[in-house]
Design a protein around this motif. Structure first.
Motif, PDB file in Angstrom:
ATOM      1  N   ALA A  54      61.756  -1.627  39.183  1.00 31.63           N
ATOM      2  CA  ALA A  54      61.687  -2.661  38.148  1.00 31.63           C
ATOM      3  C   ALA A  54      60.233  -2.859  37.739  1.00 31.63           C
ATOM      4  N   TYR A  55      60.042  -3.249  36.492  1.00 32.85           N
ATOM      5  CA  TYR A  55      58.707  -3.572  35.993  1.00 32.85           C
ATOM      6  C   TYR A  55      58.711  -5.030  35.575  1.00 32.85           C
ATOM      7  N   ILE A  56      57.797  -5.812  36.132  1.00 30.63           N
ATOM      8  CA  ILE A  56      57.663  -7.215  35.790  1.00 30.63           C
ATOM      9  C   ILE A  56      56.439  -7.325  34.887  1.00 30.63           C
ATOM     10  N   GLU A  57      56.680  -7.402  33.595  1.00 31.54           N
ATOM     11  CA  GLU A  57      55.601  -7.350  32.611  1.00 31.54           C
ATOM     12  C   GLU A  57      54.596  -8.480  32.794  1.00 31.54           C
ATOM     13  N   GLN A  58      55.065  -9.713  33.027  1.00 34.17           N
ATOM     14  CA  GLN A  58      54.129 -10.839  33.147  1.00 34.17           C
ATOM     15  C   GLN A  58      53.212 -10.726  34.355  1.00 34.17           C
ATOM     16  N   GLU A  59      53.595  -9.938  35.346  1.00 35.65           N
ATOM     17  CA  GLU A  59      52.767  -9.713  36.530  1.00 35.65           C
ATOM     18  C   GLU A  59      52.073  -8.352  36.478  1.00 35.65           C
ATOM     19  N   ASP A  60      52.442  -7.515  35.492  1.00 36.44           N
ATOM     20  CA  ASP A  60      52.007  -6.127  35.413  1.00 36.44           C
ATOM     21  C   ASP A  60      52.244  -5.434  36.748  1.00 36.44           C
ATOM     22  N   ARG A  61      53.462  -5.595  37.271  1.00 39.86           N
ATOM     23  CA  ARG A  61      53.802  -5.101  38.598  1.00 39.86           C
ATOM     24  C   ARG A  61      55.017  -4.171  38.531  1.00 39.86           C
ATOM     25  N   ILE A  62      54.895  -3.033  39.194  1.00 44.86           N
ATOM     26  CA  ILE A  62      56.014  -2.111  39.390  1.00 44.86           C
ATOM     27  C   ILE A  62      56.567  -2.394  40.782  1.00 44.86           C
ATOM     28  N   VAL A  63      57.874  -2.538  40.901  1.00 46.54           N
ATOM     29  CA  VAL A  63      58.503  -2.806  42.195  1.00 46.54           C
ATOM     30  C   VAL A  63      59.563  -1.740  42.444  1.00 46.54           C
ATOM     31  N   MET A  64      59.514  -1.147  43.618  1.00 47.87           N
ATOM     32  CA  MET A  64      60.466  -0.107  44.004  1.00 47.87           C
ATOM     33  C   MET A  64      61.154  -0.503  45.308  1.00 47.87           C
ATOM     34  N   ALA A  65      62.331   0.041  45.511  1.00 47.14           N
ATOM     35  CA  ALA A  65      63.044  -0.133  46.775  1.00 47.14           C
ATOM     36  C   ALA A  65      63.308   1.254  47.354  1.00 47.14           C
ATOM     37  N   GLY A  66      63.100   1.388  48.633  1.00 43.66           N
ATOM     38  CA  GLY A  66      63.388   2.644  49.310  1.00 43.66           C
ATOM     39  C   GLY A  66      64.042   2.353  50.642  1.00 43.66           C
ATOM     40  N   HIS A  67      64.732   3.345  51.178  1.00 41.13           N
ATOM     41  CA  HIS A  67      65.311   3.127  52.507  1.00 41.13           C
ATOM     42  C   HIS A  67      64.700   4.101  53.513  1.00 41.13           C
ATOM     43  N   TYR A  68      64.420   3.536  54.668  1.00 43.51           N
ATOM     44  CA  TYR A  68      63.873   4.306  55.789  1.00 43.51           C
ATOM     45  C   TYR A  68      64.999   4.434  56.803  1.00 43.51           C
ATOM     46  N   LEU A  69      65.312   5.647  57.177  1.00 42.28           N
ATOM     47  CA  LEU A  69      66.496   5.936  57.987  1.00 42.28           C
ATOM     48  C   LEU A  69      67.721   5.468  57.207  1.00 42.28           C
ATOM     49  N   THR A  70      68.772   5.028  57.892  1.00 40.40           N
ATOM     50  CA  THR A  70      69.975   4.552  57.213  1.00 40.40           C
ATOM     51  C   THR A  70      70.438   3.255  57.852  1.00 40.40           C
ATOM     52  N   ALA A  71      71.364   2.572  57.198  1.00 36.30           N
ATOM     53  CA  ALA A  71      71.865   1.287  57.684  1.00 36.30           C
ATOM     54  C   ALA A  71      72.456   1.396  59.082  1.00 36.30           C
ATOM     55  N   GLU A 103      70.216   2.500  50.556  1.00 33.76           N
ATOM     56  CA  GLU A 103      70.709   2.748  49.199  1.00 33.76           C
ATOM     57  C   GLU A 103      70.517   1.542  48.287  1.00 33.76           C
ATOM     58  N   ALA A 104      69.286   1.104  48.140  1.00 35.19           N
ATOM     59  CA  ALA A 104      68.987  -0.112  47.384  1.00 35.19           C
ATOM     60  C   ALA A 104      68.663   0.161  45.917  1.00 35.19           C
ATOM     61  N   MET A 105      68.957  -0.835  45.106  1.00 37.00           N
ATOM     62  CA  MET A 105      68.563  -0.874  43.699  1.00 37.00           C
ATOM     63  C   MET A 105      67.913  -2.223  43.464  1.00 37.00           C
ATOM     64  N   VAL A 106      66.896  -2.251  42.634  1.00 36.74           N
ATOM     65  CA  VAL A 106      66.209  -3.498  42.333  1.00 36.74           C
ATOM     66  C   VAL A 106      66.208  -3.697  40.821  1.00 36.74           C
ATOM     67  N   ALA A 107      66.426  -4.940  40.408  1.00 36.87           N
ATOM     68  CA  ALA A 107      66.413  -5.270  38.986  1.00 36.87           C
ATOM     69  C   ALA A 107      65.620  -6.550  38.767  1.00 36.87           C
ATOM     70  N   HIS A 108      64.862  -6.578  37.701  1.00 38.37           N
ATOM     71  CA  HIS A 108      64.149  -7.789  37.303  1.00 38.37           C
ATOM     72  C   HIS A 108      65.173  -8.678  36.604  1.00 38.37           C
ATOM     73  N   THR A 109      65.345  -9.888  37.098  1.00 34.18           N
ATOM     74  CA  THR A 109      66.381 -10.775  36.564  1.00 34.18           C
ATOM     75  C   THR A 109      65.791 -11.996  35.878  1.00 34.18           C
ATOM     76  N   GLY A 110      64.580 -11.876  35.374  1.00 34.63           N
ATOM     77  CA  GLY A 110      63.947 -12.942  34.609  1.00 34.63           C
ATOM     78  C   GLY A 110      62.886 -13.677  35.391  1.00 34.63           C
ATOM     79  N   GLY A 111      61.884 -14.149  34.681  1.00 26.51           N
ATOM     80  CA  GLY A 111      60.811 -14.895  35.326  1.00 26.51           C
ATOM     81  C   GLY A 111      60.163 -14.070  36.416  1.00 26.51           C
ATOM     82  N   THR A 112      60.094 -14.647  37.608  1.00 29.20           N
ATOM     83  CA  THR A 112      59.539 -13.920  38.755  1.00 29.20           C
ATOM     84  C   THR A 112      60.623 -13.590  39.768  1.00 29.20           C
ATOM     85  N   ASN A 113      61.847 -13.381  39.284  1.00 25.58           N
ATOM     86  CA  ASN A 113      62.979 -13.085  40.168  1.00 25.58           C
ATOM     87  C   ASN A 113      63.364 -11.611  40.124  1.00 25.58           C
ATOM     88  N   LEU A 114      63.681 -11.096  41.285  1.00 25.64           N
ATOM     89  CA  LEU A 114      64.265  -9.766  41.418  1.00 25.64           C
ATOM     90  C   LEU A 114      65.598  -9.916  42.121  1.00 25.64           C
TER      91      LEU A 114
END
Length: 143
Positions: A54-71, A103-114
């Motif tokens: 996700a990209y949070i424009e007001q913060e100029d921040r790229i946010v990623m989710a990754g998984h290490y090993l498995t659940a 197996e995560a997905m991240v979405a910017h959901t407005g303001g400063t929320n993911l």
């Protein structure tokens, strides 16, 4: 290929290193491949996604989710990592670690929320459906 459990079953979790390549023109050309493993600490070798970041424009921040090993593995986890300089450097989020998940997905959901959608180990989730959990993260100075 690695054998993180020592059980003789080899797989690609975790990977050995993490790399990225950046485009500034929607994929018409690409920069150099860079190794970002050093920024991922004890989660070096994590596997991104399967979703997008996700990209949070007001913060100029790229946010990623990754998984290490498995659940299903002892130290399996989802890790959130971010960049405030267009991907030149990365940091691990101190609030974005989710044990026994992958197996995560991240979405910017407005303001400063993911919103993070991830798969949990069925033995770790008493109140949610066995394969899906939703978490909302507020971005801020401590993110």
């Amino acid at each position: 290929m690695t054998d993180p459990d020592g059980d003789g079953h080899f797989d690609c979790i975790p990977a050995v290193d993490n790399f990225q390549i950046i485009t500034g023109d929607e994929g018409r050309s690409w920069g150099e491949v860079s190794n970002i493993s050093a920024y991922l600490g004890d989660s070096r070798g994590l596997l991104p996604g399967p979703g997008t970041g996700a990209y949070i424009e007001q913060e100029d921040r790229i946010v990623m989710a990754g998984h290490y090993l498995t659940a299903e593995r002892e130290n399996g986890r989802v890790v959130m990592y971010y960049s405030d300089d267009g991907g030149l450097t990365w940091g691990l989020s101190p609030s974005g670690r989710f044990a026994r998940a992958d197996e995560a997905m991240v979405a910017h959901t407005g303001g400063t929320n993911l919103t993070v959608n991830l798969r949990r180990d069925v033995t770790e989730c008493e109140v949610c459906p066995p394969k899906v959990s939703l978490t909302i993260i507020k971005l801020g100075k401590g993110y």
